[in-house]
Design a protein around this motif. Structure first.
Motif, mmCIF file in Angstrom:
data_model
loop_
_atom_site.group_PDB
_atom_site.id
_atom_site.type_symbol
_atom_site.label_atom_id
_atom_site.label_comp_id
_atom_site.label_asym_id
_atom_site.label_seq_id
_atom_site.Cartn_x
_atom_site.Cartn_y
_atom_site.Cartn_z
ATOM 1 N N UNK A 237 0.875 -1.169 0.000
ATOM 2 C CA UNK A 237 0.000 0.000 0.000
ATOM 3 C C UNK A 237 0.912 1.219 0.000
ATOM 4 N N UNK A 238 0.778 2.074 -1.004
ATOM 5 C CA UNK A 238 1.585 3.280 -1.062
ATOM 6 C C UNK A 238 0.834 4.457 -0.444
ATOM 7 N N UNK A 239 1.583 5.376 0.121
ATOM 8 C CA UNK A 239 1.023 6.639 0.587
ATOM 9 C C UNK A 239 1.750 7.756 -0.140
ATOM 10 N N UNK A 240 1.060 8.867 -0.369
ATOM 11 C CA UNK A 240 1.706 9.990 -1.044
ATOM 12 C C UNK A 240 1.002 11.273 -0.660
ATOM 13 N N UNK A 241 1.709 12.390 -0.823
ATOM 14 C CA UNK A 241 1.128 13.692 -0.533
ATOM 15 C C UNK A 241 0.036 13.995 -1.546
ATOM 16 N N UNK A 242 -0.895 14.886 -1.148
ATOM 17 C CA UNK A 242 -2.051 15.177 -1.995
ATOM 18 C C UNK A 242 -1.653 15.716 -3.361
ATOM 19 N N UNK A 243 -0.490 16.382 -3.455
ATOM 20 C CA UNK A 243 -0.069 16.987 -4.715
ATOM 21 C C UNK A 243 0.684 16.008 -5.600
ATOM 22 N N UNK A 244 0.919 14.795 -5.122
ATOM 23 C CA UNK A 244 1.751 13.850 -5.859
ATOM 24 C C UNK A 244 0.906 12.846 -6.634
ATOM 25 N N UNK B 210 2.354 4.199 -8.608
ATOM 26 C CA UNK B 210 2.193 3.111 -7.640
ATOM 27 C C UNK B 210 1.257 2.040 -8.182
ATOM 28 N N UNK B 211 0.169 2.462 -8.804
ATOM 29 C CA UNK B 211 -0.763 1.501 -9.389
ATOM 30 C C UNK B 211 -0.113 0.739 -10.535
ATOM 31 N N UNK B 212 0.730 1.423 -11.274
ATOM 32 C CA UNK B 212 1.420 0.754 -12.381
ATOM 33 C C UNK B 212 2.353 -0.340 -11.870
ATOM 34 N N UNK B 213 2.825 -0.186 -10.649
ATOM 35 C CA UNK B 213 3.702 -1.195 -10.064
ATOM 36 C C UNK B 213 2.908 -2.325 -9.416
ATOM 37 N N UNK B 214 1.590 -2.259 -9.544
ATOM 38 C CA UNK B 214 0.769 -3.326 -8.972
ATOM 39 C C UNK B 214 0.455 -3.141 -7.512
ATOM 40 N N UNK B 215 0.469 -1.893 -7.032
ATOM 41 C CA UNK B 215 0.154 -1.640 -5.628
ATOM 42 C C UNK B 215 -1.258 -2.108 -5.305
ATOM 43 N N UNK B 216 -1.432 -2.649 -4.099
ATOM 44 C CA UNK B 216 -2.749 -3.090 -3.671
ATOM 45 C C UNK B 216 -3.684 -1.910 -3.463
ATOM 46 N N UNK B 217 -3.114 -0.756 -3.091
ATOM 47 C CA UNK B 217 -3.919 0.422 -2.807
ATOM 48 C C UNK B 217 -2.975 1.600 -2.674
ATOM 49 N N UNK B 218 -3.497 2.810 -2.720
ATOM 50 C CA UNK B 218 -2.708 3.974 -2.348
ATOM 51 C C UNK B 218 -3.599 4.934 -1.578
ATOM 52 N N UNK B 219 -2.995 5.611 -0.623
ATOM 53 C CA UNK B 219 -3.715 6.532 0.242
ATOM 54 C C UNK B 219 -3.069 7.906 0.149
ATOM 55 N N UNK B 220 -3.892 8.929 0.009
ATOM 56 C CA UNK B 220 -3.390 10.286 -0.130
ATOM 57 C C UNK B 220 -3.298 10.951 1.238
ATOM 58 N N UNK B 221 -2.142 11.494 1.557
ATOM 59 C CA UNK B 221 -1.966 12.218 2.806
ATOM 60 C C UNK B 221 -2.592 13.608 2.676
ATOM 61 N N UNK B 222 -3.126 14.175 3.767
ATOM 62 C CA UNK B 222 -3.213 13.572 5.099
ATOM 63 C C UNK B 222 -4.384 12.600 5.182
ATOM 64 N N UNK B 223 -4.192 11.502 5.905
ATOM 65 C CA UNK B 223 -5.260 10.546 6.108
ATOM 66 C C UNK B 223 -5.373 10.254 7.592
ATOM 67 N N UNK B 224 -6.458 9.608 7.978
ATOM 68 C CA UNK B 224 -6.628 9.204 9.380
ATOM 69 C C UNK B 224 -6.343 7.716 9.469
ATOM 70 N N UNK B 225 -5.869 7.224 10.613
ATOM 71 C CA UNK B 225 -5.488 5.821 10.739
ATOM 72 C C UNK B 225 -6.573 4.831 10.353
ATOM 73 N N UNK B 226 -7.847 5.187 10.566
ATOM 74 C CA UNK B 226 -8.901 4.227 10.241
ATOM 75 C C UNK B 226 -8.927 3.904 8.750
ATOM 76 N N UNK B 227 -8.511 4.863 7.892
ATOM 77 C CA UNK B 227 -8.427 4.588 6.462
ATOM 78 C C UNK B 227 -7.353 3.538 6.184
ATOM 79 N N UNK B 228 -6.216 3.663 6.894
ATOM 80 C CA UNK B 228 -5.124 2.710 6.710
ATOM 81 C C UNK B 228 -5.536 1.349 7.251
ATOM 82 N N UNK B 229 -6.220 1.347 8.403
ATOM 83 C CA UNK B 229 -6.669 0.083 9.000
ATOM 84 C C UNK B 229 -7.607 -0.644 8.038
ATOM 85 N N UNK B 230 -8.557 0.096 7.442
ATOM 86 C CA UNK B 230 -9.491 -0.520 6.507
ATOM 87 C C UNK B 230 -8.765 -1.089 5.288
ATOM 88 N N UNK B 231 -7.829 -0.305 4.728
ATOM 89 C CA UNK B 231 -7.076 -0.770 3.561
ATOM 90 C C UNK B 231 -6.246 -2.004 3.896
#
Length: 463
Positions: A93-100, A107-128
């Protein structure tokens, strides 16, 4: 000292644990994520750069890696490229800044399972993370698919045991294994993306879940991102790139805010749905794709068709099965469970004592109309937690207070004028965000323009 044999045995034992590697240059974020995710994993390791992550990966098999796309020594994306070259298929699971945005797409091209845009709350990461674990366990016959989808349906926006939520989860279970297109209809904040992820998780499809916000890009950019482009297709296209449909092949693409898609793109999407192949911008050849489409809208698409802003033929293609996501107003019996969930997860994130929500507070919460649905409830609980040492009103026109110094959400607090409470609250959030107005506005759930206006008014009052 351990002998070499004992060390090998120890590593082999670790390899049998449910394990997670967190990679980020921010120590405080690592600490928060470690605390939030520890209940899901037997072993959680952290690394503040790619080199340290590489060393850990050479010794321990991890069930999941959550990594920032940019790290101090070299990019997290490069770290995963190396893993893939070595034949390591560990979910990432990749994370990245909102502007990136480019980093998230790569990340998706590399076959990432998911990506999350910062800032995020932990519950989003827990769900992913939970969805990744569920998917991996299901592939290994460790748990039943029903357990997996039910786990998805009781996290985040779909927590609750009301009849309407139960009905939505039942429909998801029935339709998810089918290849049919699904349209999720509902107001903002009702959990449409969570439902889309649950559909994918239950589907058994081997590919990834690729979310796309159709309202965030112009028609030309959206076409390039979805379908890819050939080298020289437009100014700046220095090399050919595959689109998100290509990387969702074998999986699910989630087209959020489909009602905001420009008309020209609607035509292209219709062709893709009919022919099951995509042609990159400027390309001469089409590429077959096997992609399950889940779309979402908070607009009335039928009305949009009548008004000429949405293609009728695309609407009928999308409207094979519509799942209406219930508003919070329609399931107020879920509010105690939702409020408790948010209070628990957010207090853990902020390092605060978990509050007790009394009956009076719950009664007042149930009287509110909740135009912002579950997202609004989460913001209210978070505001109250932030102001736990200050009397406050967390709902406009509602005496929903935080007991001073007690860490409780309840009725035993002194009242201040709403204007004073609002000012104290906003200034406290600005202080927490080190004066970053954009970050503070996101946390407060208001626009940056609104925050600027209020700050200018207070400055004028002070002369």
């Amino acid at each position: 000292m351990h002998s070499e044999k004992e060390s090998v045995t120890e590593v082999n034992q670790l390899a049998r644990l449910t394990s997670l590697l967190l990679v980020d240059a921010d120590p405080s974020l690592l600490s928060v994520l470690r605390k939030s995710l520890s209940p899901l994993f037997d072993l959680v390791e952290v690394a503040e750069n790619a080199t340290a992550a590489e060393e850990l990966l050479s010794r321990i098999h991890f069930d999941l890696v959550i990594s920032d796309s940019h790290l101090p020594d070299y990019p997290g994306l490069e770290l995963v490229r190396q893993l893939r070259k070595q034949g390591d298929a560990t979910p990432v699971i990749f994370t990245s800044a909102a502007t990136e945005q480019e980093a998230a797409i790569e990340a998706l091209r590399l076959g990432a399972a998911d990506f999350l845009v910062k800032p995020f709350v932990p519950e989003e990461v827990v769900t992913a993370a939970r969805l990744c674990l569920d998917s991996a366990e299901r592939q290994g016959d460790a748990i039943s698919p029903q357990q997996s989808v039910e786990g998805s349906c009781v996290n985040g926006g779909l927590i609750g045991s009301s009849a309407v939520v139960t009905a939505v989860c039942d429909v998801i279970r029935r339709v998810a294994p089918m290849p049919s297109t699904v349209l999720l209809d509902g107001e903002s904040g009702t959990g449409k993306e969570l439902a889309a992820r649950a559909i994918h998780d239950w589907s058994g499809r081997s590919g990834g879940f690729v979310p796309v916000n159709c309202g965030a890009m112009t028609g030309e950019l959206l076409e390039s991102e979805l379908f890819g482009h050939a080298k020289g297709a437009f100014t700046g296209a220095t090399q050919a790139r595959d689109g998100l449909f290509f990387y969702a092949n074998g999986g699910t693409i989630f087209l959020d805010e489909i009602g905001e898609m420009p008309m020209t793109m609607q035509t292209h999407l219709l062709r893709v749905m009919e022919e099951r192949e995509v042609r990159p911008v400027g390309g001469n050849h089409s590429v077959p794709v096997d992609v399950r489409i889940v779309a979402a809208t908070n607009r009335d698409l039928k009305t949009a068709v009548e008004q000429g802003t949405f293609r009728a033929d695309l609407y009928y293609r999308l409207n094979v099965l519509t799942i209406r996501m219930p508003t919070l107003r329609e399931r107020k019996e879920d509010i105690p469970e939702l409020a408790s969930w948010f209070a628990t997860t957010i207090s853990a994130e902020l390092g605060l004592p978990q509050p007790q929500i009394d009956k009076v507070a719950l009664h007042r919460l149930k009287q509110h109309d909740w135009p912002g649905n579950v997202r609004e409830l989460k913001n209210v609980v978070e505001r109250c937690l932030l102001l736990r040492n200050c009397p406050s009103e967390c709902l406009d026109g509602t005496d929903f207070s935080v007991a001073s110094g007690s860490g409780a959400l309840g009725e035993n607090a002194n009242e201040l004028l709403l204007e004073t409470v609002e000012r104290q609250h906003i200034l406290r959030v600005l202080e927490l965000e080190s004066g970053n107005k954009s970050a503070a506005a996101r946390l407060l759930g208001v626009s940056r323009k609104t925050l600027d206006r209020k700050c200018r008014a207070w400055e004028a009052e002070e002369g």
